[in-house]
Design an enzyme around this catalytic site. Structure first.
Site, PDB file in Angstrom:
ATOM      1  NE  ARG B 205      -4.421  -0.982   0.289  1.00  6.97           N
ATOM      2  CZ  ARG B 205      -4.768  -1.868  -0.650  1.00  6.97           C
ATOM      3  NH1 ARG B 205      -3.973  -2.095  -1.679  1.00  6.97           N
ATOM      4  NH2 ARG B 205      -5.905  -2.515  -0.551  1.00  6.97           N
ATOM      5  CD  GLU B 234      -2.527   4.071  -5.615  1.00  5.95           C
ATOM      6  OE1 GLU B 234      -3.524   3.571  -6.161  1.00  5.95           O
ATOM      7  OE2 GLU B 234      -1.689   3.405  -5.014  1.00  5.95           O
ATOM      8  CG  HIS B 253      -2.958   0.139  -7.088  1.00  4.50           C
ATOM      9  ND1 HIS B 253      -3.154   0.773  -5.892  1.00  4.50           N
ATOM     10  CD2 HIS B 253      -3.147  -1.178  -6.842  1.00  4.50           C
ATOM     11  CE1 HIS B 253      -3.460  -0.125  -4.960  1.00  4.50           C
ATOM     12  NE2 HIS B 253      -3.459  -1.315  -5.523  1.00  4.50           N
TER      13      HIS B 253
END
Lengths: 298, 298
Positions: B205, B234, B253
Site C-alpha cells: 500500500r 493515487e 497500481h
C-alpha cells in the site's frame, strides 16, 4: 603471450601455437589465416557463437576450435526471462507514461500459462527453457534433430516442425547457433505463422532474423512485438529506420554480459590453457562441421 | 442485487445483507456505514488489502469481512520478478538509449546469487519469495511474528529484525498488509540501512513508504533505485515532483491486474456467495484486529 590487433595478426599467426579470439564478431582471423602454412593448433573464442571462425581454410585444417560454452547460459536465460516479463507487463509503456506524468492503468498479460518456443537446444536454449518453465510457461524446444525422450522438455523438435509449432507460441525465442540452416530462419514466411499476440526474442545472432521482414511485420501489427539483442549490423547506423520500428526493442548485444563477464571468460580460457599445456583433452571443442560443441544439446 | 455508488450507499446499506466493495480504495463505506443500526452481516472486498474497511464501527460490529486473497498472488509475484529482472538489466536505460538512436553496451547485474528481503508473509509475499527463489535469489521473509521452522523459507523473521536484515538485501520488497505497525515503515531511518546498490519495490500500500524520504534517498544516491506500484495519493498530481525522481519507477497500481482479473474477482465473490446462501462457512474471513486473513501466512 602476444596481444595482437587485426592489422598485426597476419604476421603473428604463423608463430602462434594458440590463438585466443577476444573480438568474436571480427573477421580478422579469416583475413589473416595463414592457410596451409604454420598456424595455431588451437583457437579459442571468448563467445558462444563460433560463426566467424567457420571459414574454409580453418574448417579444413586440423586446428582445434573451442568456445565459451557455459559462461553465458544463466545470464542470458535471466535476461530473456526479464524480457518476457517486461514485455508481458508493458514496462516500456509504464515508463513512457511516467515520463509524461501520466497515470495510465492497464491490464497486462499473465506469463504463467503461456507458451514459449525456444529455437536452439544448446546449453543457452536449454537454460532459457528451464527458467521459463519455473515461471509456469509451457516450453517447446527445437534443435537440429528431433528427439523423442528429453529429460527436461519431454521431446525436442526438429526445425522442420516450425510450421506446426510457431502458431501455438506466445513467445518465440531464438538461441540457435548461426549455421547455413539457421541463417535467415525468421523471415516473412515464418513470421506470418506467428500469432498476432506473439513476441519474437533473438539473443542468437543478428543474421537469424531478416530484420526488414520483421520491421514490416511489426509495422503491420502482424505480431505484437520483438526484442533483438543482436543485429546483422552492430551497431545499426544512427539513421537506421530500425531504431523506431513500433514495438521493437533493440539492446546492444549485452544479454550475457553481467558484471565480471570478462573475468569469467578469461578464467575459462586459462583453465583450458592449463589443460593444453599439460597435454590433457580440451573442454568445449567445437565440431567444425556442426558449428557448435556437440553433446547432450543437439 | 443493487449497484450503489458512493452518494447512494448510506441509504442502501441498512437494507443490505451483503456488501461487495468493488472500489477498494474508496472511503465510501466508512462514510456511509449505519453504525449500530441495520447493516450488512457480510462485507466482501475485491482486493487483498482491507485497510479501508478497518474503521471502528465496522471493527466493533459482528459484520464479517472477506477479501480477495489468492486472486492476485501469482500475477503480483510475476510482476515483481519482472521488476527485479528489468531493474537488474536496466531495460529502462536500454529503451531510453534506443529512443535516442544510441547503442550503449553496458554490463548488468546477475539476479541469481542476489539477496531479497520480502516484507509480508501472506500469500502474496510468499509467492513473490518462491518465484524469486526459482531465479536463484536467496530470500528472507519478514512477518508479524518470527517462526523458526518455515517449510519454504527456513525461517520467518519478525519486523524487529529489519535493522539486521536490510543491510544484507539487494532487493527489498514490501508486500505487507497496511496496519498501524506497517504504516510508514520505509522512511529515512530504514532506507538509510539499505545498501547503496539496493532497490526498494512496493506492491503493498502507498502508505508503507514515506515517499518524501524515498525521493530524498534516491536524489542523494543512497539507494540504487525503487519501483512503486502504489502511492499514498493515487494518482499523484500532474505536477508532483515524484514523477521525475531519478531511478524511481511509478506504475499505476496494476501489478495484480492481468487480463480477466475482474472476472476472477467476480467468480471468487460468487463462489463465496453460494457458501453464504447455503449457510456454509465463508472463505477468506479477515481477522479484523490483525487486518488480514490469518493462517499459515502470519
Amino acid at each position: 603471450m602476444l596481444i595482437s590487433d587485426a592489422p598485426s595478426l597476419a604476421t603473428r599467426l604463423p608463430e602462434a601455437d594458440v590463438l585466443l579470439v577476444w573480438d568474436f564478431l571480427s573477421d580478422a582471423v579469416r583475413h589473416a589465416w595463414p592457410g596451409p602454412g604454420p598456424r595455431p593448433t588451437w583457437v579459442h573464442t571468448a563467445s558462444a557463437g563460433v560463426d566467424r571462425l567457420l571459414f574454409p581454410e580453418l574448417l579444413e585444417s586440423d586446428t582445434v576450435i573451442t568456445n565459451a560454452r557455459g559462461v553465458f547460459d544463466r545470464p542470458i536465460a535471466e535476461y530473456v526471462a526479464g524480457l518476457v516479463l517486461a514485455l508481458a507487463k508493458d514496462f516500456r509503456g509504464t515508463w513512457a507514461a511516467q515520463d509524461q506524468h501520466r497515470w495510465v492503468h492497464r491490464e497486462t498479460a499473465k506469463v504463467y500459462g503461456s507458451n514459449a518456443l525456444v529455437v536452439g537446444s544448446g546449453p543457452i536454449g536449454r537454460r532459457i527453457g528451464a527458467l521459463l518453465q519455473t515461471l509456469g510457461v509451457t516450453v517447446e524446444l527445437v534443435g537440429r534433430r528431433a528427439r523423442e525422450r528429453d529429460p527436461a522438455f519431454g521431446r525436442v523438435h526438429a526445425a522442420d516442425s516450425l510450421p506446426e509449432l510457431l502458431p501455438e507460441a506466445d513467445w518465440v525465442i531464438c538461441a540457435a547457433p548461426l549455421t547455413p540452416q539457421t541463417t535467415g530462419m525468421f523471415d516473412a514466411g515464418t513470421l506470418a505463422l506467428m500469432r498476432p499476440t506473439a513476441h519474437l526474442i533473438n539473443i542468437g545472432r543478428g543474421a537469424h532474423v531478416v530484420v526488414d521482414d520483421l520491421a514490416e511485420a511489426l509495422r503491420a501489427g502482424r505480431i505484437a512485438g520483438a526484442a533483438l539483442d543482436v543485429l546483422p549490423e552492430e551497431p545499426p547506423a544512427r539513421d537506421s529506420p530500425l531504431w523506431d520500428v513500433p514495438n521493437l526493442m533493440l539492446s546492444p548485444h549485452m544479454s550475457g554480459d553481467t558484471f565480471g563477464w570478462r573475468d569469467d571468460l578469461a578464467h575459462q580460457f586459462l583453465d583450458n590453457f592449463d589443460r593444453w599445456h599439460a597435454g590433457r583433452p580440451l573442454l568445449n571443442v567445437v565440431d567444425k562441421r556442426l558449428g557448435y560443441v556437440p553433446g547432450e544439446e543437439t
